[in-house]
Design an enzyme around this catalytic site. Sequence first.
Site, PDB file in Angstrom:
ATOM      1  N   ILE A 346       0.882  -1.153   0.000  1.00  0.00           N
ATOM      2  CA  ILE A 346       0.000   0.000   0.000  1.00  0.00           C
ATOM      3  C   ILE A 346       0.927   1.213   0.000  1.00  0.00           C
ATOM      4  O   ILE A 346       1.799   1.330   0.851  1.00  0.00           O
ATOM      5  CB  ILE A 346      -0.949  -0.017   1.212  1.00  0.00           C
ATOM      6  CG1 ILE A 346      -1.931   1.151   1.157  1.00  0.00           C
ATOM      7  CG2 ILE A 346      -0.199  -0.030   2.529  1.00  0.00           C
ATOM      8  CD1 ILE A 346      -3.050   1.071   2.218  1.00  0.00           C
ATOM      9  N   SER A 347       0.781   2.078  -0.984  1.00  0.00           N
ATOM     10  CA  SER A 347       1.714   3.190  -1.152  1.00  0.00           C
ATOM     11  C   SER A 347       1.646   4.161   0.019  1.00  0.00           C
ATOM     12  O   SER A 347       0.648   4.223   0.750  1.00  0.00           O
ATOM     13  CB  SER A 347       1.419   3.943  -2.452  1.00  0.00           C
ATOM     14  OG  SER A 347       1.652   3.124  -3.573  1.00  0.00           O
ATOM     15  N   ALA A 348       2.712   4.933   0.197  1.00  0.00           N
ATOM     16  CA  ALA A 348       2.736   5.971   1.228  1.00  0.00           C
ATOM     17  C   ALA A 348       1.571   6.933   0.997  1.00  0.00           C
ATOM     18  O   ALA A 348       1.208   7.224  -0.151  1.00  0.00           O
ATOM     19  CB  ALA A 348       4.062   6.723   1.192  1.00  0.00           C
TER      20      ALA A 348
END
Length: 684
Positions: A346-348
């Site tokens: 899950i991206s920043a």
Amino acid sequence: MAFDDDENLPITHDTSWWHASVTFPGDVVSSEAAKFLAAALHDQRFHFLRKDSGLRLRTERPSDDLCDRLIAQQLATGWVGGIYEPEFDAFGGPEGMDVAHEVFCADSRSALFETGAPGARERCVMLLSAMIREAGLDPFEAGDVWSKLAALRPHVTPPIGRRLDRSVSAMWRLMNADATRRPDAEPGWTERVATFEKAGRRLRRLTADGRLIRGLRAVLAHHAIFAFNRAGVPAIEQAATAWLARQVAFAAWEETDVSSRRTTSMDLGLARLETTVTPVTDPAELREILVDRLIDSGRLRSPAVIDAFRTTDRHQFLPGVDTETAYKEDAVPIKHDENGEMISCISAPSIVATQLEQLGARPGEKILEGGAATGYNACLVGKVVGPHGHVWTLDIDQDLVAGAETNLAQHGTTNVTVVLADGAVGLPEHAPYDRIQFTVGAGDVPVKLLDQLAPNGRLVLPMRIRGSVSRSFAFERDGDTWKTVSCEMATFVPLRKGVCDDIYTLVPMDGEGNVRLETFSEQEVDRDAIRTVLDQKQAKIYTGVKFRQGDPWEWLYLYLASVLPNGLSRMPGQRSGFTPHFGWGSMAALDGDSLAYLTIRESEDVEGRFWEIGVVGHGPRAAELADQVVTEIRYWDKGWGNTAPEPIFHMAVGDARDKLTASEPRFVIDKTYSRLVVDWPRKG
């Protein structure tokens, strides 16, 4: 005017401190390393600064054996000796430096354990406020101290409305509290407060006697910088803190019924401090803090996207991950390959927000997403397009598809469909789409998707330029070609198993440390020979090109990626003798069995502090390659630098590729399926 003079100002004139720069695994001083250092140094004075993701350690006696034992126990990755140069002028002269050393040494034992610890910033505010009060400053003079600190830190966007009121109120309580009565204080806190108060009194006396060679407020601001540094408070948080403290002094002061008397006569009550010294664990509050932070940084701007973030629980898409980690500014891995490398995450939050603003989705639109991962991004997009819109999100692994479906169902999302498919092929049966978004990186443009996009649609695609340098492009049609309406620096997990997959090979370096090199299929590199390159003789050249506080690196990276034969590759990690330009590692140019990476050295001129860029070459062609990179950096600085207009990118596929040209031929990047052109005017 009367002064407290219980210590009679003993002046010791510290002149000799043993000095070493120590680096640590993962750029973090672990609790085990902190305990080891504190125990080993129990019988002598020491102090430190956090610098270049490590410690600059200063001890009364030589500590070579101590540093070697740190490495032997794998608590540190390396150390380099040096010469300690006290900042005599900054701290007001030799006597002011003596006061500083007393504070440094008394504070370092506690601060050694504080990197990432909850409440570090709040503790610093209380300690510094105690020092400022004992130095005899009135509220407006104290405000000037914080203003001087703010001037040395990055610019911040201030909060507004209720958030501003809450923040100023919390800061007022911290600045005016009796620090010795802090609830649940750790052992040694009272002594720590006393040290800062004593330093304030000594500085007050030195000022009255005319024995400081620098203004008292400027000296106190320098103490603030060092205190925040020891506690591991990032520069941007220091900037926000200084801004709020200045508000307390100059804006909110008139609105509060507060005496200017010393706080030792005030009792604000311990309960009023609880929200500022207790770590936040409530998911709803963490979510609000995240959204506020993204708004303040400019990442979130559109009301619809802001509302989607405010109403979506990020932690629910990360089962098994603790809540605080879910809301941190970092990517969270959810799947690794057989070698332990992350292949899905899950991206920043800042990256998610940036891409959603680039996407520009509107109610009722049809959206295709490549890279379902946890389903979090698709959920956000689904909220933006509303009940009359729909999102199809694709992934190539059945376990990820199943996980995303579960997460979305638990969140009550009904307008998102998760499909097992290759994102680069798309989903033609539901085309055309108003927007297509990729949340995974590509080495080229997935051509099949362009035909699935509506005539006025937009493609948001993270794509590598060359090497490891990539950007998130928002393309729209421009006749037979395409142009960017937005372009942001970003790095994503690469596409896998598809027609446009991005073949990535991580090359670990032999020998000590954990340095590794990121390579891609189009790069000409001898991956077997390059493993030992750091053990070969180096060639180091400095460029004369200066970077100052706040200068971005993205434009230099873009230029070097465009003009160097093999682009520019990330080389993270640490080892002795490796001197990267950032704590995480460096960027490197490659040529067969040789490489040249970026380094820096710090200095100061009439304009202030700067970092000069250097290049370190290794391998048979070390000197030649380093010289080539240095020449290009100087050419970039002369023609573009960080003051040129930002570039626009044009893209074309098929026969339209020949229609794209550039005034600088090296800014034409040909890929298998597409041509990318960097339209980059020179600076005036």
